[in-house]
Every structure is written in structure tokens, then in C-alpha cells.
Design a protein around this motif. Structure first.
Motif, PDB file in Angstrom:
ATOM      1  N   VAL A   1       0.867  -1.177   0.000  1.00  0.00           N
ATOM      2  CA  VAL A   1       0.000   0.000   0.000  1.00  0.00           C
ATOM      3  C   VAL A   1       0.903   1.226   0.000  1.00  0.00           C
ATOM      4  CG1 VAL A   1      -1.896  -1.185   1.197  1.00  0.00           C
ATOM      5  CG2 VAL A   1      -0.225   0.101   2.521  1.00  0.00           C
ATOM      6  N   LEU A   2       0.373   2.349  -0.465  1.00  0.00           N
ATOM      7  CA  LEU A   2       1.118   3.602  -0.498  1.00  0.00           C
ATOM      8  C   LEU A   2       0.286   4.656   0.197  1.00  0.00           C
ATOM      9  CD1 LEU A   2       3.343   5.544  -1.556  1.00  0.00           C
ATOM     10  CD2 LEU A   2       1.939   5.818  -3.610  1.00  0.00           C
ATOM     11  N   GLY A   3       0.848   5.322   1.182  1.00  0.00           N
ATOM     12  CA  GLY A   3       0.126   6.355   1.902  1.00  0.00           C
ATOM     13  C   GLY A   3       0.788   7.706   1.747  1.00  0.00           C
ATOM     14  N   TYR A   4      -0.033   8.744   1.760  1.00  0.00           N
ATOM     15  CA  TYR A   4       0.499  10.104   1.672  1.00  0.00           C
ATOM     16  C   TYR A   4      -0.469  11.066   2.360  1.00  0.00           C
ATOM     17  CZ  TYR A   4      -2.864  10.605  -2.137  1.00  0.00           C
ATOM     18  OH  TYR A   4      -4.007  10.620  -2.877  1.00  0.00           O
ATOM     19  N   THR A   5       0.056  12.213   2.761  1.00  0.00           N
ATOM     20  CA  THR A   5      -0.777  13.248   3.354  1.00  0.00           C
ATOM     21  C   THR A   5      -0.593  14.539   2.575  1.00  0.00           C
ATOM     22  OG1 THR A   5      -1.372  14.390   5.405  1.00  0.00           O
ATOM     23  CG2 THR A   5       0.953  13.991   5.052  1.00  0.00           C
TER      24      THR A   5
END
Length: 147
Positions: A9-13
Motif C-alpha cells: 500500500v502507499l500512503g500520503y498526506t
């Protein structure tokens, strides 16, 4: 010997308001910042418990079918007691205890359901990940490019 299957998974804010995690099939929005209560979405701890419940449900359905149990419904309630971190408290971060209540609806004796539950627990990757000390490698990159 079975090779481990990678799941990524790839997370970003963006603007430090909401964390978005991209998975193979969807984007998940995680409300991580109490400064913005108007943002929708579960917090990270609720996602952990929801993932645990989802894993138990999926595996519970498979095991029931394998054991010839007609599972009409399955209710799963998970409660996690989260240690509070106040800067002074030395308790370990995370859950101090997780309680899972399974309420299967099936016309079989309790002993059959107990065998079903034992098999689900034995085969659950989420259970083993949380119960055992799964190694975690944390890598830091100073700069990155978002695609």
C-alpha cells in the motif's frame, strides 16, 4: 517451502489534514488529525481492528465451507484497549488488550463451532501478526517524488 506474498500500500498526506492510503482496489482515507474533526474516516486504530475483523470474516467463511457448516451470518465485535501516551506514561504504545466476540449463526452444536473457531484462529494471518513479534523494518528517505 512457501514464499511470502508481498502486499503493498502507499500512503500520503496533503496539508497535514488527512492521510490517504492507496491499495490495489481503492483509496482509504484515514482521519489522523483531531484539529480537523470535519474530516471523515476511521482513525488508524479503527482500521487495524477493522482489518482484523475482515480477516476473521473472510477466513471464517472459508473454514465454515470446508467443514460443511452453513454459516447464515457472522457478527464480529472487536474492542481494543489503547494505551494512552501522555509524555509521562511509560506504558508501551498500542493496544494493551484486544477482545474479539464472534457470534456465528449456524445450526450446529457448540463443539462444532469451537472446532471452527480453533481453525480460524490457527490460520489467521492477522491474528498471528498481532500476537507474534513480526519483524518490522522502518526505512527513512529524506526526499521523495510523489507519482
Amino acid at each position: 517451502m512457501n514464499a511470502a506474498q508481498p502486499i503493498n500500500v502507499l500512503g500520503y498526506t496533503s496539508n497535514n489534514k488527512q492521510f490517504v492510503v492507496k491499495t490495489l482496489n481503492t483509496d482509504l482515507r484515514i482521519n489522523q488529525n483531531t484539529q480537523y474533526p470535519e474530516l471523515e474516516g476511521p482513525n488508524p486504530y479503527e482500521y487495524i481492528l477493522a482489518g482484523f475483523a475482515g480477516c476473521i470474516n473472510a477466513l471464517g467463511q472459508i473454514v465454515a465451507q470446508e467443514q460443511g457448516i452453513t454459516l447464515r451470518s457472522l457478527q464480529i465485535e472487536i474492542t481494543g484497549n489503547l494505551n494512552q501516551q501522555d509524555g509521562v506514561n511509560t506504558a508501551k504504545p498500542g493496544f494493551s488488550r484486544i477482545e474479539i466476540k464472534l457470534k456465528p449463526q449456524a445450526a450446529v452444536p457448540l463443539a462444532v463451532l469451537k472446532n471452527w473457531l480453533d481453525e480460524v484462529q490457527q490460520r489467521s494471518p492477522a491474528y498471528h501478526t498481532l500476537v507474534n513479534n513480526t519483524p518490522v523494518d522502518l526505512l527513512l528517505f529524506k526526499e521523495f517524488a510523489y507519482n
